[in-house]
Design a protein around this motif. Structure first.
Motif: not given
Length: 154
Positions: A95-97, A82-89, A142-150
């Motif tokens: 990002s989840g899709i 995640y930290p290495y790919f700015s488009f995920l942010k 779910p991984i993307a949204f739970l990562h955002k929550k983290y």
């Protein structure tokens, strides 16, 4: 969920559970194509080959454990890259899709062909899109949204 390892564990557990419940509900319950035990034995067959199908509930348990191992691995990978790919942010849903599609590509075009050298040919049809939608909705998103929550709790 303040520690990264705890967040990975909870996120992997949730995503893995959503994925296996969706697969069993859709393929065994709605489409009536197989059973939940056969789905889990199929996962176990990645390691145990044909023996998995005659191993009963023990092989189903091994399949479930392997399924969670895979879910935890994909969760760990998202948290790591995640930290290495700015488009995920930029957009969590996108990002989840994208990550769900990535997971589908890795599983269907890399892992399964390596584990099972003789696979049926893939076609752009409903089963292919259904398998992709399940991974997008139950793993990637779910991984993307739970990562955002983290990240918001740190």
């Amino acid at each position: 969920m303040k520690s990264k390892s705890g967040a990975i564990f909870i996120t992997g557990l949730i995503a893995g559970t959503l994925d296996v419940v969706a697969a069993i509900t859709i393929y065994a319950g709605i489409l009536n194509k197989t059973t939940g035990v056969k789905i889990l034995q199929s996962i176990a067959s990645g390691i145990f080959k044909k023996e998995a199908y005659s191993g009963g509930s023990q092989m189903a348990l091994y399949g479930l454990l392997l399924h969670y191992f895979i879910a935890f691995t994909f969760t760990w990978f998202y948290f790591t890259v995640y930290p290495y790919f700015s488009f995920l942010k930029k957009n969590t849903l996108i990002s989840g899709i994208v990550y769900g599609i990535f997971v589908w590509i890795i599983m269907n075009l890399v892992v399964l062909p390596v584990v099972f050298p003789v696979l049926p040919e893939k076609h752009l049809d409903f089963p292919l899109f259904l398998s992709m939608i399940i991974l997008i909705c139950c793993i990637g998103t779910p991984i993307a949204f739970l990562h955002k929550k983290y990240l918001s709790l740190r």
